[in-house]
Design an enzyme around this catalytic site. Structure first.
Site, PDB file in Angstrom:
ATOM      1  N   SER A 194      21.858 -59.962 -82.616  1.00 32.65           N
ATOM      2  CA  SER A 194      21.151 -59.521 -83.825  1.00 32.65           C
ATOM      3  C   SER A 194      22.113 -58.935 -84.849  1.00 32.65           C
ATOM      4  O   SER A 194      21.781 -58.833 -86.033  1.00 32.65           O
ATOM      5  CB  SER A 194      20.082 -58.488 -83.478  1.00 32.65           C
ATOM      6  OG  SER A 194      20.665 -57.266 -83.068  1.00 32.65           O
ATOM      7  N   CYS A 227      18.301 -49.917 -80.279  1.00 31.06           N
ATOM      8  CA  CYS A 227      18.755 -50.427 -78.982  1.00 31.06           C
ATOM      9  C   CYS A 227      18.879 -51.961 -78.964  1.00 31.06           C
ATOM     10  O   CYS A 227      17.998 -52.644 -79.481  1.00 31.06           O
ATOM     11  CB  CYS A 227      17.775 -49.968 -77.903  1.00 31.06           C
ATOM     12  SG  CYS A 227      18.047 -50.682 -76.284  1.00 31.06           S
ATOM     13  N   GLY A 229      22.036 -51.875 -80.080  1.00 31.64           N
ATOM     14  CA  GLY A 229      23.008 -51.429 -81.071  1.00 31.64           C
ATOM     15  C   GLY A 229      23.629 -52.509 -81.929  1.00 31.64           C
ATOM     16  O   GLY A 229      24.674 -52.290 -82.543  1.00 31.64           O
ATOM     17  N   GLY A 230      23.001 -53.679 -82.013  1.00 32.93           N
ATOM     18  CA  GLY A 230      23.572 -54.763 -82.820  1.00 32.93           C
ATOM     19  C   GLY A 230      23.717 -54.407 -84.286  1.00 32.93           C
ATOM     20  O   GLY A 230      24.737 -54.703 -84.910  1.00 32.93           O
ATOM     21  N   LYS A 313       9.034 -59.155 -89.756  1.00 37.99           N
ATOM     22  CA  LYS A 313       8.663 -60.235 -88.842  1.00 37.99           C
ATOM     23  C   LYS A 313       7.392 -60.899 -89.373  1.00 37.99           C
ATOM     24  O   LYS A 313       6.393 -60.223 -89.629  1.00 37.99           O
ATOM     25  CB  LYS A 313       8.421 -59.695 -87.438  1.00 37.99           C
ATOM     26  CG  LYS A 313       9.496 -58.735 -86.933  1.00 37.99           C
ATOM     27  CD  LYS A 313      10.852 -59.396 -86.773  1.00 37.99           C
ATOM     28  CE  LYS A 313      11.888 -58.388 -86.271  1.00 37.99           C
ATOM     29  NZ  LYS A 313      13.223 -58.961 -86.113  1.00 37.99           N
TER      30      LYS A 313
END
Length: 363
Positions: A194, A227, A229-230, A313
């Protein structure tokens, strides 16, 4: 010439068509979109000659959400002879040259749609580019010495080995990338793929100078739904100190930088530390887009941050309408609060069923 070709992600042809139809109507230009599902492109045909060129100049490309590229094109050239595809293309460009000054051209892209079916065709396009470029240069094209993106790019858009559209785009109002795609390598240190979404967003929405000025060691950021952490990785890489908000675990490599504070909280309930000045809010949470839009609006109106990049999204149906509703919610809240703002949204190459939005505000 009265047609535009717009490249897009497969499955988003209807959204691309709806958007270009709306933007054209705002300019007083009317026509219709030819849409083939999962083709990766849309053809918009104007009712009047010359209006496609006008749209390519006047519709700000950076305000189109779903289009990866915008090109003025000829009618489809069909049944190109396998032994000499170049001559009909040159003849078409010479015809176009009577309408547009193609001696101001700087680059040639021989392209296909971004589909699995077109991959084999893309191999041919690469091989065909060199001899075609040489032939075009002999005609006096592709030699313009550009100043401040004042030139044009030539595009050959193949839909079959013997069928192509011939066209051009304006360098000051297009994507400079081949096929409109910004391809990035995945950094092995990043905790998830991501990370490429935020990397592409930064390169798309900020100039190198803006990035240096707005993302550096003096800045603080918040990553909601961080989470593993991208997205946090991209901020830390640029020197920011990041409050990483998520009940899940963050990558140990990010803790080791000393540039994050892991806050195991709900992203919708988290508020920034009172004494901290937050420069950037980023968010890639999987949630209803209208809830994310309301959350971002709250942060901006409360002056908890000055700038934000976030993903919306999208649902399976009425995606363009949902995008419009979300952006309208945010701009309505900012208008009521008296903010000046700059907003830009894009369906990035590394996005899937989502779009990425950038907003900066000031009183």
């Amino acid at each position: 010439m009265n047609k535009l070709a717009l490249y897009c992600r497969i499955g988003f042809e209807k959204e691309t068509a709806a958007e270009i139809t709306e933007k054209a109507a705002e300019k007083g230009v009317f026509g219709f979109a030819r849409v083939n599902n999962d083709s990766g492109y849309v053809i918009f045909e104007c009712y009047q000659e010359g209006e496609a060129d006008r749209l390519a100049r006047e519709i700000p490309f950076n305000q189109l959400i779903f289009a990866r590229q915008m090109i003025v094109i000829s009618d489809l050239l069909e049944n190109l002879p396998p032994t000499d595809r170049i001559t009909p293309i040159i003849e078409e460009y010479n015809r176009i040259g009577s309408l547009v000054n193609l001696h101001r051209t700087t680059e040639l892209f021989v392209e296909t749609a971004d589909t699995n079916e077109a991959k084999e065709l893309s191999v041919f396009c690469r091989k065909f580019t060199v001899p075609l470029r040489q032939a075009l240069k002999k005609q006096g094209y592709l030699a313009f010495k550009e100043v401040k993106k004042s030139g044009l790019t030539l595009h050959i858009f193949f839909v079959k080995p013997n069928c192509c559209y011939v066209g051009y785009s304006y360098n000051n109002n297009h994507s400079p990338n081949f096929m409109g795609i910004l391809r990035l390598k995945f950094p092995p240190q990043a905790p998830s793929r991501s990370t490429l979404k935020l990397h592409e967003a930064i390169l798309t929405f900020l100039s190198p100078e803006e990035e240096r000025k707005c993302m550096n060691e003096s800045m603080y950021g918040v990553d909601l739904g961080a989470c593993p952490g991208g997205w946090t990785y991209q901020l830390v890489k640029r020197g920011l100190f990041v409050y990483a908000v998520d009940h899940g675990k963050m990558a140990a490599s990010l803790h080791d930088t000393g540039r994050i504070d892991h806050c195991p909280e709900d992203g919708f309930k988290f508020q920034p530390p009172k004494r901290s000045k937050i420069d950037w809010l980023v968010c890639d949470m999987v949630e209803q887009p209208i809830r994310i839009a309301a959350l971002i609006a709250k942060w901006l109106v409360n002056e908890w941050c000055r700038e934000s990049i976030f993903n919306l999204k999208l649902p399976m149906k009425k995606r363009y309408a949902e995008v419009q509703n979300c952006l309208q919610l945010i701009t309505n809240e900012l208008d009521k609060a008296g903010f000046k703002y700059h907003i830009q949204a894009k369906h990035l190459y590394h996005d899937r069923e989502e779009i990425t939005v950038h907003i900066s505000v000031k009183k």
